[in-house]
Design a protein around this motif. Sequence first.
Motif, PDB file in Angstrom:
ATOM      1  N   TRP A  67       4.711  -0.379 -11.583  1.00  0.00           N
ATOM      2  CA  TRP A  67       5.155   0.417 -10.445  1.00  0.00           C
ATOM      3  C   TRP A  67       6.335   1.290 -10.880  1.00  0.00           C
ATOM      4  CZ3 TRP A  67      10.224  -0.159  -9.133  1.00  0.00           C
ATOM      5  CH2 TRP A  67      10.862  -1.314  -9.614  1.00  0.00           C
ATOM      6  N   SER A  69       9.389   3.981  -8.781  1.00  0.00           N
ATOM      7  CA  SER A  69       9.835   4.563  -7.522  1.00  0.00           C
ATOM      8  C   SER A  69      11.026   5.482  -7.762  1.00  0.00           C
ATOM      9  CB  SER A  69      10.154   3.471  -6.509  1.00  0.00           C
ATOM     10  OG  SER A  69      11.488   3.185  -6.410  1.00  0.00           O
ATOM     11  N   LEU A 100       9.216   8.533  -3.245  1.00  0.00           N
ATOM     12  CA  LEU A 100       8.065   8.695  -4.118  1.00  0.00           C
ATOM     13  C   LEU A 100       7.814   7.347  -4.774  1.00  0.00           C
ATOM     14  CD1 LEU A 100       5.958  10.349  -5.759  1.00  0.00           C
ATOM     15  CD2 LEU A 100       7.796  10.879  -7.357  1.00  0.00           C
ATOM     16  N   LEU A 102       4.830   5.094  -7.103  1.00  0.00           N
ATOM     17  CA  LEU A 102       3.601   5.093  -7.892  1.00  0.00           C
ATOM     18  C   LEU A 102       3.254   3.652  -8.254  1.00  0.00           C
ATOM     19  CD1 LEU A 102       4.686   7.893 -10.338  1.00  0.00           C
ATOM     20  CD2 LEU A 102       2.842   8.117  -8.697  1.00  0.00           C
ATOM     21  N   ASN A 103       1.972   3.335  -8.224  1.00  0.00           N
ATOM     22  CA  ASN A 103       1.486   2.023  -8.649  1.00  0.00           C
ATOM     23  C   ASN A 103       0.340   2.223  -9.621  1.00  0.00           C
ATOM     24  OD1 ASN A 103       3.028   0.239  -6.829  1.00  0.00           O
ATOM     25  ND2 ASN A 103       1.953   1.410  -5.258  1.00  0.00           N
ATOM     26  N   LEU A 104       0.271   1.369 -10.620  1.00  0.00           N
ATOM     27  CA  LEU A 104      -0.782   1.425 -11.621  1.00  0.00           C
ATOM     28  C   LEU A 104      -1.262  -0.001 -11.860  1.00  0.00           C
ATOM     29  CD1 LEU A 104      -2.403   2.988 -13.782  1.00  0.00           C
ATOM     30  CD2 LEU A 104      -0.446   2.725 -15.302  1.00  0.00           C
ATOM     31  N   ILE A 113      -4.737   3.882  -9.531  1.00  0.00           N
ATOM     32  CA  ILE A 113      -3.435   4.521  -9.399  1.00  0.00           C
ATOM     33  C   ILE A 113      -3.195   4.829  -7.921  1.00  0.00           C
ATOM     34  CG2 ILE A 113      -2.023   6.514 -10.065  1.00  0.00           C
ATOM     35  CD1 ILE A 113      -3.952   6.783 -12.521  1.00  0.00           C
ATOM     36  N   LEU A 115      -0.334   6.725  -5.197  1.00  0.00           N
ATOM     37  CA  LEU A 115       0.813   7.605  -5.043  1.00  0.00           C
ATOM     38  C   LEU A 115       1.164   7.687  -3.567  1.00  0.00           C
ATOM     39  CD1 LEU A 115       2.476  10.237  -6.418  1.00  0.00           C
ATOM     40  CD2 LEU A 115       0.923  11.364  -4.851  1.00  0.00           C
ATOM     41  N   HIS A 116       2.420   7.467  -3.263  1.00  0.00           N
ATOM     42  CA  HIS A 116       2.914   7.564  -1.883  1.00  0.00           C
ATOM     43  C   HIS A 116       4.137   8.472  -1.909  1.00  0.00           C
ATOM     44  CE1 HIS A 116       0.234   4.240  -1.060  1.00  0.00           C
ATOM     45  NE2 HIS A 116       0.767   3.633  -2.096  1.00  0.00           N
ATOM     46  N   LEU A 117       4.119   9.502  -1.061  1.00  0.00           N
ATOM     47  CA  LEU A 117       5.167  10.504  -1.057  1.00  0.00           C
ATOM     48  C   LEU A 117       5.524  10.835   0.384  1.00  0.00           C
ATOM     49  CD1 LEU A 117       6.714  12.751  -2.742  1.00  0.00           C
ATOM     50  CD2 LEU A 117       4.706  14.166  -2.350  1.00  0.00           C
ATOM     51  N   ASP A 139      -0.637  10.055   0.720  1.00  0.00           N
ATOM     52  CA  ASP A 139      -1.075   8.754   0.212  1.00  0.00           C
ATOM     53  C   ASP A 139      -2.377   8.988  -0.538  1.00  0.00           C
ATOM     54  OD1 ASP A 139       0.844   6.806   1.228  1.00  0.00           O
ATOM     55  OD2 ASP A 139       0.137   7.426   3.198  1.00  0.00           O
ATOM     56  N   THR A 141      -5.069   7.614  -3.777  1.00  0.00           N
ATOM     57  CA  THR A 141      -5.469   6.548  -4.695  1.00  0.00           C
ATOM     58  C   THR A 141      -6.550   7.092  -5.617  1.00  0.00           C
ATOM     59  OG1 THR A 141      -7.123   5.694  -3.141  1.00  0.00           O
ATOM     60  CG2 THR A 141      -4.961   4.644  -3.116  1.00  0.00           C
TER      61      THR A 141
END
Length: 167
Positions: A67, A69, A100, A102-104, A113, A115-117, A139, A141
Amino acid sequence: QNPDADLHEYRWMNEGPAHILVDQSGAVTIDTLRLLHPLRRFDDARHSFALRMALGGNLRHDSIDAWASVPKFNLEDIDRILPGAKAASFTSYGGPVRDLALNLHGTLERPEIGLHLKIDSMTYGPADNQITFDSNAVDLTYRDQGLRGRIALHVARMNIPNETQSL
């Protein structure tokens, strides 16, 4: 010397102790690595004008769970954050990004993956022909080689030469 002059380096620094473990099998675990990136040539001792990012996770063989952020930054600073971003046409955007993340997850061959912004107020275009957005969220993915997600934008105002329209 001008503190707002363009940066000549894109340098990230560790902020505080980093806990990185490598076990006998070669697995790597990072427990919250905090990085900062100065956005001006000259900054104070607290790095008040720096972009901050936290990241962590595990990497074992080809499996990953990570992750990252970034709590806040301004869209106007993207060219100071990412080399070559001016060429990617970000210069027309302005406003503060509030969050912001990010998760992987998954494997390196087939990653998942996220992404949340969140952006509270964003502008696009020159002042005399500008669109103002408020309460924006993205949001996205990426899973099974497909991109899915939701983008919510609310146009608050449009400046059109010789008239202003509020929506």
